[in-house]
Design a protein around this motif. Structure first.
Motif, short mmCIF file in Angstrom:
data_model
loop_
_atom_site.label_atom_id
_atom_site.label_comp_id
_atom_site.label_asym_id
_atom_site.label_seq_id
_atom_site.Cartn_x
_atom_site.Cartn_y
_atom_site.Cartn_z
N PHE A 425 0.36 54.91 -39.13
CA PHE A 425 -0.66 53.92 -39.53
C PHE A 425 -1.06 54.10 -40.99
O PHE A 425 -1.18 53.12 -41.74
CB PHE A 425 -1.88 54.06 -38.62
N ASN A 426 -1.26 55.35 -41.40
CA ASN A 426 -1.65 55.61 -42.79
C ASN A 426 -0.55 55.18 -43.75
O ASN A 426 -0.82 54.62 -44.82
CB ASN A 426 -1.96 57.10 -42.97
N ALA A 427 0.71 55.43 -43.37
CA ALA A 427 1.83 55.05 -44.23
C ALA A 427 1.91 53.52 -44.38
O ALA A 427 2.17 53.00 -45.46
CB ALA A 427 3.14 55.59 -43.66
N LEU A 428 1.65 52.78 -43.28
CA LEU A 428 1.74 51.32 -43.34
C LEU A 428 0.58 50.71 -44.11
O LEU A 428 0.75 49.80 -44.90
CB LEU A 428 1.76 50.75 -41.91
N SER A 429 -0.63 51.22 -43.87
CA SER A 429 -1.83 50.57 -44.42
C SER A 429 -2.18 51.03 -45.82
O SER A 429 -3.01 50.40 -46.48
CB SER A 429 -3.02 50.83 -43.50
N SER A 430 -1.59 52.12 -46.32
CA SER A 430 -1.96 52.62 -47.63
C SER A 430 -1.08 52.07 -48.75
O SER A 430 -1.34 52.31 -49.91
CB SER A 430 -1.90 54.15 -47.65
#
Length: 466
Positions: A425-430
């Motif tokens: 999730f962090n990789a996608l949203s950042s």
């Protein structure tokens, strides 16, 4: 005559020595008697300290060498005074007086009796007990101060974390606005360029039409007039299309509420709660978190992922609480998720920076899950299983297609399943919008579409959080 004088001088020396010895003994005896009388008087008046000093002096005067013997009357009174002095020390202890009394007993061992020995031992035992009690009290006060200090430190740390989070969000918002502004300017430039090209093309077409019309005018004036009409109609139509393209493209950047910003943040405003643990557990976790934070910063620096350790660990903590994991274990999850990628520290930095990897290089890069142990030696033994699961198993998939052991479903530890979701999730949203990133809702939707990889219970908790 000379012999008589020498003999007479010898007799005089002997006599003088005898008289001196007799005088000295008499003086010593008189001095001892005076100290003895002072001791008796002071003892009768209840002045035990004064009596103790005088009786000690009386013994010192009479016993000038180890062969000398303390007189019986002096010895009897000394035992009485020493015994009384010891009883007073039991009630009102003085370290200096007690040491002096014990030293005198070593000097005059004949004063010692079984009762005096017993009193000395009782006082020594009492002193030891008092010292233990005092030490315990001091330790309790020390632990209380440490607890107060820890509470104040924890409060300050949480305030610092909250402030840092707010600063980070403000900085991210400014960066997003700047990116959006740059993107808007780029689009404006592109549209102006397209408009110029379009106008030039239109002008060229018009010129060509005019040439055609002029050449045909001599033969067919009526046709020439019609051609002019058609040419100007075409010019008007093309100009209208160009204007609509420019206006429509720019208008697409706006909504009813103003300028659209890609990737607007909807992170929760809540700070991490303080774990309700014992003082020892709080201190242990505080030290563990500080070490993990330092190591996490090193990992982010090596991998080039800004704030990855902070973002993933905070999200893992919130997911753990949402999933019903108890506070203490959630804090351990928080620490472990700061260093789950510690194995990257053992990978060649040049390999981490490479854009195109060979198959061998990919295999080497995928070994990072098994290289974290040497960097996690500071972790307490009772937390080691959680840290080991986080580092080794965070690339396992729910259908068993992950690495390195191919575990599936409930076989995968909770910490690994939570980090799997939080990391993705962090990789996608950042990512930035111009790099193909997604907003948070779209990122969750992408994860939700892959139940073979991600635990759906964790994703449901993620949906509730964001």
């Amino acid at each position: 005559m000379l012999r008589n004088k020498s003999f007479l001088l010898l007799i005089l020396c002997v006599c003088f020595s005898f008289v001196s010895e007799v005088f000295a003994q008499t003086t010593t005896f008189d001095l001892s008697e005076r100290y003895l009388q002072k001791a008796e008087t002071a003892f009768d008046d209840g002045q035990i300290t004064e009596a103790f000093k005088n009786i000690t002096m009386a013994m010192k005067v009479t016993k000038t060498s180890e062969d000398d013997v303390v007189p019986a009357n002096v010895l009897v009174l000394a035992r009485t005074i020493y015994r009384t002095k010891l009883k007073l020390l039991q009630k009102s202890y003085s370290e200096a007086d007690f040491i002096e009394l014990k030293t005198n007993l070593e000097t005059f061992p004949e004063v010692n009796t079984s009762e005096i020995t017993k009193l000395v031992r009782q006082i020594e035992a009492q002193v030891v007990a008092d010292e233990k009690a005092s030490t315990k009290k001091d330790q309790q006060e020390f632990y209380t101060k440490i607890q107060e200090s820890n509470d104040a430190t924890n409060s300050a740390v949480m305030q610092m974390v909250e402030e840092n989070r707010k600063q980070f969000e403000r900085a991210e918002e400014r960066e997003l606005k700047r990116d959006a502004r740059d993107e808007k300017n780029d689009k404006k430039f592109m549209m102006i360029f397209i408009a110029v090209i379009g106008i030039a093309f239109i002008i060229l077409v018009v010129v060509m039409l005019i040439v055609v019309v002029v050449r045909a005018a001599a033969k067919h004036s009526q046709i020439q007039q019609q051609q002019y009409v058609e040419a100007f109609k075409l010019l008007a139509q093309n100009q209208s299309q160009t204007n609509q393209l420019m206006i429509g493209g720019i208008a697409g950047l706006y909504s009813d509420d103003g300028l659209k910003l890609a990737g607007s943040s909807t992170w929760s405003q809540g700070a991490l709660p303080e774990p309700e643990d014992t003082p020892e557990e709080k201190e242990e976790l505080r030290e563990l978190a500080a070490k993990c934070e330092d190591l996490g910063a090193r990992i982010d620096q090596v991998t080039g992922r800004k704030n990855n350790s902070k973002n993933v660990s905070e999200l893992v903590y919130k997911l753990a609480i949402k999933l019903g994991i108890r506070q203490h274990e959630a804090m351990v999850y928080f620490c472990a998720s700061m260093v789950y990628d510690a194995g990257f520290l053992s990978i060649d930095p040049e390999l981490l920076k490479a854009e195109n990897l060979t198959e061998e290089q990919r295999k080497e890069l995928n070994r990072h899950e098994c290289l974290a142990e040497e960097h996690l030696q500071f972790v307490p033994k009772r937390y080691w299983t959680i840290f080991d699961d986080a580092a080794r198993l965070h690339h396992e998939n729910m259908d068993g297609s992950g690495m390195p052991e191919g575990l599936k479903g409930e076989e995968i530890p909770k910490i690994a399943r939570i980090i799997r979701v939080a990391d993705s999730f962090n990789a996608l949203s950042s990512r930035r919008s111009y790099r193909g990133g997604t907003d948070k809702e779209s990122a969750v939707a992408k994860l939700e579409e892959q139940p073979n990889i991600y635990d759906q219970d964790v994703i449901n908790a993620l949906k509730d959080i964001i």
